[in-house]
Design a protein around this motif. Structure first.
Motif, mmCIF file in Angstrom:
data_model
loop_
_atom_site.group_PDB
_atom_site.id
_atom_site.type_symbol
_atom_site.label_atom_id
_atom_site.label_comp_id
_atom_site.label_asym_id
_atom_site.label_seq_id
_atom_site.Cartn_x
_atom_site.Cartn_y
_atom_site.Cartn_z
ATOM 1 N N LEU A 142 -7.070 11.948 6.584
ATOM 2 C CA LEU A 142 -6.674 10.748 5.846
ATOM 3 C C LEU A 142 -7.918 9.984 5.428
ATOM 4 C CD1 LEU A 142 -4.624 8.528 4.951
ATOM 5 C CD2 LEU A 142 -4.856 7.584 7.227
ATOM 6 N N GLU B 115 -7.397 5.371 -0.046
ATOM 7 C CA GLU B 115 -6.050 4.841 -0.222
ATOM 8 C C GLU B 115 -6.115 3.348 -0.536
ATOM 9 O OE1 GLU B 115 -3.332 5.212 3.095
ATOM 10 O OE2 GLU B 115 -1.615 4.761 1.823
ATOM 11 N N LEU C 44 -0.223 11.023 -2.769
ATOM 12 C CA LEU C 44 -0.735 11.302 -1.422
ATOM 13 C C LEU C 44 -1.880 12.318 -1.444
ATOM 14 C CD1 LEU C 44 2.628 11.517 0.558
ATOM 15 C CD2 LEU C 44 1.033 9.618 0.442
ATOM 16 N N PHE D 162 -5.687 11.357 -1.217
ATOM 17 C CA PHE D 162 -6.412 10.838 -0.059
ATOM 18 C C PHE D 162 -5.928 11.426 1.265
ATOM 19 C CE2 PHE D 162 -2.891 8.066 -1.037
ATOM 20 C CZ PHE D 162 -2.274 7.930 0.178
ATOM 21 N N LEU D 163 -4.959 12.316 1.181
ATOM 22 C CA LEU D 163 -4.396 12.845 2.415
ATOM 23 C C LEU D 163 -4.212 14.340 2.225
ATOM 24 C CD1 LEU D 163 -3.092 12.146 5.176
ATOM 25 C CD2 LEU D 163 -0.986 11.692 3.980
ATOM 26 N N ARG E 280 0.832 -1.206 0.000
ATOM 27 C CA ARG E 280 0.000 0.000 0.000
ATOM 28 C C ARG E 280 0.872 1.263 0.000
ATOM 29 N NH1 ARG E 280 -0.768 2.979 4.112
ATOM 30 N NH2 ARG E 280 -0.151 1.359 5.563
ATOM 31 N N PHE E 281 1.810 1.329 0.935
ATOM 32 C CA PHE E 281 2.692 2.499 1.027
ATOM 33 C C PHE E 281 3.407 2.714 -0.300
ATOM 34 C CE2 PHE E 281 6.641 4.689 1.847
ATOM 35 C CZ PHE E 281 6.365 5.575 2.879
ATOM 36 N N ALA F 137 -8.683 6.813 4.405
ATOM 37 C CA ALA F 137 -8.050 5.494 4.328
ATOM 38 C C ALA F 137 -8.735 4.613 3.294
ATOM 39 C CB ALA F 137 -8.070 4.828 5.693
#
Lengths: 494, 322
Positions: A367, A372, A358, A361-362, A350-351, A369
């Motif tokens: 966040l 993401e 980014l 979704f951030l 995921r990361f 989630a």
């Protein structure tokens, strides 16, 4: 025993928590032969080699050398049995000399007064025998990758080994150096050394190997005499099914020009490269290692400060000084070296998938989630990545799946120009075919791809046009109908 | 709410080993005859939190520094210098306390910026850079004070370290705010992700268009800020700026981070683990004191606990990795 083999491994079993890595593996190596070990990543080749080298201990199975059963319970025991392994990753100490490296762990002289001159003398004799043009007192860091590879091999055979294992020795060296390596191997087999050769490059196998053992899912699925088999049969054995369309490519009419690069140079390895890229096409970059292909792309992508040349995106002149600028013009670069330039190894799938996007979704500390996860899922599906979960640590995936995650990461930025530097290096056959087919789909959807590759078949089968670089310069461009291996090599070689 | 539940579950799973260690320690101190009366009291709990608040400040910044693949040895010296400056501003220059405290925090930020500048723009390892600034900073504090503490007994000066807000000690409030802000940075900002990225693979981060220098700069400045805050709180608690305050504080912070499961190799780690690490070390100190263990002997016990915690973590990771 009916026949005396130099090395025979029988019924080898090895498991790790949750996985049976090897089941009843059989391997016979004759004296004086080059024996290829073939299989997809994760088929168990490396595990088998580590059992042979004494790094892993097999739960079941026996190893015989010259018909005598041997007990390999550690690296020293393997060394004593005459087994030497050249691992895929170079394991030389860069700031020590060639001689110090070759004698590492078995230095000459007393414990407190190492006899350096004797070590250098012996090393030099060995190097001269190979005609390597390397001095024994040179620091390893000052050698090219290919030279380092040769030092590794010299190190392996300096211990009078009779069984030599080469794990993908050609993945980082140029064709000329491959030639040299092959000649060295022939010299060794003539002296009765048996060589186990691991490679993903099928063509090499037909050049140099006598027999081939194919592994799949931790088992041996067959041993063939190379002269009596062909590529299709071997690939079918490896993947367990017929791969009818290895390369997928539907050529489309050339679209409008979306990128033009004129006289780009980084002042070092890339001296003068000009090329253009159109919508709906893949252009291939061929050339020897060090011909400046990757450097040209890095300069284009804004990774090399002080590079010069003009770049036009969609007909407009642009200035790209940093990768942030490049992303702004929808250019994405999947770099050559996954491990050092791409992966955040200790982080999750995921990361690794979402680090470039980014913003989606951030933002402002909020966040999303679910979003993401959705992005991660979308690119896992699109790339057909095999991973147990989104949270899987990426370095535990196979090379092919790592590469798919990386390509996904850059596709998430919605590029119009995608640069792939050696997209299938260290990727197994099945995943390779998948990557080709995804590239084909992407181009159909309007993306333009620049692909650097050292594998000529890949270049020839996937590119609309092929640029050839030599000594930092683009020296020619061939259409896919006119291009052949020979014509490319003529341009690429000095 | 289910996502929150999932998060808590994951937190327990990730930190299982150290949580068990913490619980075992607390249970032992609650049951052991000489501590069963003194340990589980509100007064002692607040005492533990007050004493360890400054270590949590440092450990929050240190977690970021270590995830980045670096280290910061200068924080102990920053505590000394910023504490000295806080007291000096009030006593020697007649400034209001608030201004003194601001100066203290700024001193931390400035040293952090120097660390960040050198580390970002050169290839000198952070260990060496901060070793140097550790000595320089300590030296300035000693030269300025000539080795003697500057006493400052005003009520306002005592507030951040020794005061209360309602029933709660002021440093505990600071501690909660600092922890939440750090948590926010690491989990809810791009910068947080970028810290993991740079620490995990600086070259990949550069290829991704992440401004690696900026990330390093920020993290070191933030750790400087944390140390400045810690200096202010400690000076206030001691009613004086002491040039020897904060000796060894960097080591306690590093220990808490490492016990909390952050890898010294960089790229991975969690502030949640660091919090547990701080509590383990804090409760350990407190428990040993309550049990009347000789303070010299305490070092040995602390060292062994750190080794044990890190070794357990190593065993767990090895199982996970292969």
């Amino acid at each position: 025993m009916s026949q005396k083999y130099l090395l025979e491994m029988r019924g080898i079993c090895k498991s790790f928590p949750g996985v049976k890595a090897l089941q009843n593996v059989e391997l016979q190596l004759e004296s004086g032969e080059v024996h290829a070990l073939l299989g997809e990543n994760g088929a168990g080749k490396s595990t088998l080699i580590k059992v042979l080298g004494g790094i892993y201990h097999a739960e079941e199975g026996e190893i015989y050398i010259d018909g005598d059963k041997v007990n390999i319970d550690g690296v020293p025991a393997a060394r004593k049995a005459g087994i030497a392994i050249v691992h895929q990753e170079l394991v030389l100490v860069p700031y020590m000399t060639v001689a110090e490296n070759i004698f590492l762990g078995r230095e000459l002289g007393g414990k407190l007064n190492t006899n350096i001159s004797a070590m250098e003398k012996e090393t030099q004799a060995l190097l001269d025998e190979f005609n390597l043009g390397i001095r024994a007192d040179q620091k390893v860091a000052s050698l090219s990758i290919a030279q380092q590879q040769m030092v590794e091999i010299a190190k392996a055979i300096s211990a009078n080994s009779r069984i030599l294992v080469l794990d993908e020795p050609t993945s980082s060296i140029s064709d000329k150096e491959v030639d040299f390596l092959f000649r060295t191997m022939k010299g060794l087999t003539a002296k009765g050394v048996g060589i186990i050769y691991i490679s993903h490059k099928m063509s090499e196998l037909f050049d140099i190997c006598d027999r081939v053992t194919v592994m799949r899912d931790g088992q041996t699925v067959g041993t063939k005499v190379v002269a009596e088999t062909n590529k299709d049969e071997l690939v079918a054995l490896m993947v367990g099914r017929e791969l009818t369309n290895y390369y997928t490519r539907d050529y489309l009419p050339q679209g409008e020009e979306i990128l033009r690069v004129e006289h780009i140079s980084d002042g070092k390895l890339c001296k003068d490269a000009s090329f253009e890229l159109h919508k709906n096409e893949i252009i291939g970059f061929a050339g020897l290692v060090g011909s400046g292909r990757s450097e040209a792309m890095k300069a284009l992508f804004g990774l090399t400060p002080g590079s010069t040349g003009d770049v036009y995106v969609g007909g407009t002149k642009v200035v790209i000084k940093t990768p942030i600028d490049a992303l702004k013009y929808n250019i994405a670069l999947v770099p050559e070296s996954r491990k050092t330039e791409g992966l955040y190894g200790v982080q999750s799938v995921r990361f690794n998938t979402t680090i470039e996007v980014l913003k989606e979704f951030l933002s402002k500390g909020h966040l999303n989630a679910a979003k993401e996860e959705e992005i991660t899922e979308r690119f896992i599906k699109m790339m057909n990545t095999k991973t147990p979960s989104h949270e899987q640590t990426i370095q535990n995936l196979s090379g092919g799946n790592q590469q798919k995650v990386l390509i996904g990461r850059w596709l998430a930025t919605s590029p119009t120009i995608l640069i792939l530097d050696e997209p299938t290096r260290g990727v197994d056959v099945g995943a390779k075919a998948e990557i080709y087919s995804i590239m084909n789909e992407l181009v159909k959807e309007g993306l333009a791809i620049i692909m650097i590759s050292s594998e000529l078949p890949e270049i020839l089968n996937m590119s609309d046009r092929i640029y050839v670089m030599q000594e930092g310069k683009v020296v020619g461009c061939l259409g896919h109908e006119e291009a052949t291996q020979e014509r490319i090599m003529q341009l690429a070689a000095r | 709410m289910s996502r929150f539940g999932k998060g808590v579950g994951r937190y327990f799973k990730d930190n299982l080993g150290i949580l068990i260690a913490l619980a075992a320690m607390v249970a032992f101190l609650c049951l052991f005859p000489t501590t069963s009366k003194t340990f589980p009291t509100q007064k002692n709990m607040f005492n533990i939190l007050r004493q360890n608040s400054t270590n949590l400040f440092l450990a929050c910044g240190m977690t970021m520094v270590i995830i980045l693949g670096g280290i910061d040895l200068s924080v102990g010296s920053i505590i000394a210098l910023s504490g000295v400056m806080a007291a000096a501003c009030v006593v020697n220059y007649g400034m209001p306390e608030v201004l003194g405290f601001t100066v203290a925090v700024l001193v931390g930020v400035v040293v952090g910026l120097v660390n960040g500048f050198v580390i970002s723009f050169t290839t000198i390892p952070p260990f060496i850079v901060t070793l140097a600034t550790m000595n320089i900073t300590k030296g300035i504090a000693l030269v300025y004070t000539n080795g003697a503490p500057i006493r400052c007994m005003t009520d306002a000066f005592k507030f951040p370290g020794a005061g209360y807000v309602g029933p709660i000690p002021t440093p505990v409030i600071f501690m909660i705010i600092v922890f939440l802000i750090s948590l926010f940075i690491m989990n809810r900002t791009h910068l947080g992700r970028h810290i993991y990225a740079v620490g995990g693979n600086a070259m990949a981060a550069e290829f991704s268009g992440i401004n690696v220098k900026k990330v390093k700069f920020f993290v070191h400045a933030y750790e400087g800020l944390m140390a400045g805050l810690a200096g202010m709180v400690i000076a206030s608690r001691l009613y004086s700026g002491q040039p020897t305050a904060g000796d060894g504080a960097e080591m306690d912070a590093i220990a808490a981070v490492v016990v909390g499961g952050t890898s010294m190799a960089g790229g991975s780690g969690k502030l949640g683990g660091t919090l547990i690490g701080v509590l383990i070390i804090g409760i350990l100190n407190n428990g040993l004191n309550l049990m009347g263990v000789d303070s010299n002997f305490q070092y040995i016990v602390k060292g062994m606990v750190i080794l044990l915690a890190v070794y357990t973590d190593f065993l767990r990771n090895r199982k996970k990795g292969r």
